[in-house]
Design an enzyme around this catalytic site. Structure first.
Site: not given
Ligand code: NAD
Length: 457
Positions: A227, A229, A299-300, A307, A363, A367
């Protein structure tokens, strides 16, 4: 997630209200569709005296179908899709005046979603302190233009290494290694990237047979692909010709299968934090594809608490998923030589890793660590022809940001030069550019996809 305010300001009532009250005015951004021309209008090309890049830039742009103008032929009524300026000839602060002379008359001549690109030489490569000083000054100009020009215009600085001219594919005044970056920055693919400094070095870069399929035949792993990004990444990379291996946790199996089916890719259900995850992944890639050309660590997770209130579990989980698992996977894939020369490692960081964020010590640490991974791994892997880069998204419209309380969310969305959040596709297009075989000369960069957010700027 939708930005209702941004939709409202496009309506007649919205336009009137925005004008009367001086409210934020998010422009509709030009985004990429295959077959689109790079620009909505001609590009005005300028150069400081003695520059080394104007000729190769002109060749690249002409080959890409861009109509070129220069200041000698441009009239006061002309409007431009882009202003491109070769500043590599500037060797002293007194010569910065040439920038004013070029940009001042054009400040209102850029079309909506226009592009401003200044090219120069990395200060660390300059032969004299005076030249390094003048080249460093370019950052201030570019970042200010990104804030001033408005209407979806983005502005970037590209430092082109002297080595770029020595790349093996360099021929007849063309710098092949610069081509992918210019195409990305001019196109709608970079809609939400602004105020960035990008370094193009001397790595090998190849020109694709079709610039609409710049990843043809490449095997690409995307983690967290079920899902957000990650799903956008899988879609964009497959559109660009890649064979996508989409990975996510078993609990997201149905959504993952839907993404993989949609794009004709394969799905791997795996928790990246499992002790045997790296070896299972390596075995899967080796048996199905014999290699992986591009690894995208997307993945994240977040587990937010200040804290003092954070339990150790929240800390450990975030560091493990967002950082340590990436290191373990890189180590195994590299040790088994599954990432060939010309391979790519691309990680998703965050502006929280640059600016820090209240309630996100875990986080932001993870990052910032991702940025450290790029800094440390890129030089080590350059000799193997593997590039390592990261993107740092700002506010992107996903489930992650939908959970932020309304007032904080509205502030996060508007606190950038484009006055709106980005879309998952904006992050995906940026990662796509870094993944292209044509981008082999781009390594060690952390590119923010944040609309020039004020955070950490
Ligand atoms: P999201 O939560 O929609 O998707 C993250 C996906 O990672 C999920 O499908 C989840 O199941 C998968 N995941 C989590 N843990 C896992 C594991 N142990 N093994 C395998 N898969 C795993 O998040 P997103 O918003 O699409 O974010 C994607 C990336 O972009 C992340 O690294 C997030 O930190 C980074 N990010 C997002 C934003 C934002 O505004 N959405 C901003 C900065 C950075």
């Amino acid at each position: 997630m939708t930005d209702r305010y941004a939709s409202f300001v496009q309506s007649a009532a919205g336009r009137a209200l925005v004008k009367r009250l001086g409210l934020p005015d998010p422009p509709r951004l030009r985004r990429h569709h295959p077959g689109d021309p790079l620009l909505a209008g001609p590009a005005l090309l300028g150069a400081a005296t003695g520059g080394r890049l104007a000729e190769p830039i002109a060749k690249i742009l002409t080959a890409a179908g861009v109509e070129l103008r220069d200041t000698g032929t441009a009239g006061p009524q002309d409007r431009f899709g882009a202003l491109v300026y070769d500043a590599s000839g500037i060797t002293d602060s007194t010569e910065l005046r040439q920038l004013y002379d070029f940009f001042h008359p054009q400040a209102r001549a850029v079309l909506p979603s226009g592009r401003v690109i200044v090219l120069g030489t990395s200060p660390e490569e300059c032969p004299t302190p005076r030249e390094a000083t003048a080249q460093r000054a370019l950052e201030g100009l570019v970042r200010s233009i990104g804030k001033e020009f408005g209407r979806g215009t983005t502005a970037q600085l590209v430092y082109v290494s002297g080595d770029a001219a020595d790349d093996p594919a360099h021929s007849a005044g063309t710098i092949t290694s610069l081509e992918s970056t210019l195409r990305f920055l001019l196109s709608g693919r970079s809609a939400y990237v602004s105020g960035q400094v990008i370094r193009v070095g001397g790595g090998a870069a190849s020109v694709p047979a079709d610039w609409d399929r710049p990843l043809d035949g490449q095997v690409v792993l995307v983690t967290g692909a079920a899902r957000g990004i990650g799903a956008a990444l899988a879609t964009v990379l497959a559109r660009d010709g890649a064979k996508v291996v989409a990975l996510d946790i078993p609990a997201a199996g149905d959504a993952l299968a839907a993404v993989a089916n949609d794009i004709g890719g394969t799905a791997v259900q795996l928790d990246l934090t499992a002790p045997d995850a790296p070896t299972r992944l390596a075995e899967h890639l080796a048996s199905r594809h014999g290699r992986v050309d591009v690894v995208v660590h997307n993945a994240g997770i977040t587990r937010d608490k200040t804290l003092g209130r954070m339990d150790a579990d929240r800390w450990d989980q975030v560091i493990d998923v967002n950082l340590s698992s990436q290191e373990r996977i890189n180590d195994v894939l590299l040790a088994r030589e599954l990432i060939p020369a010309g391979g790519r490692i691309i990680s998703v960081s965050s502006i929280a890793g640059i600016a820090g964020n209240r309630g996100q010590t875990n986080y932001a640490t993870s990052k910032a660590g991702v940025i450290g991974l790029v800094d440390s791994l890129a030089p080590a892997l350059r000799q193997h022809g593997i590039s390592v880069n990261a993107v740092a998204p700002g506010f992107i419209e996903t489930r992650l940001t939908a959970r932020i309380p309304l007032v904080v969310r509205e502030a996060g969305r508007r606190m950038n030069s484009l006055a709106q959040g980005g879309l998952p596709v904006d992050v995906a297009e940026t990662i796509g550019w870094l993944a292209w075989p044509a981008s082999g000369a781009v390594s060690g960069n952390v590119v923010r996809v944040c609309g020039q957010s004020l955070l950490g700027a």
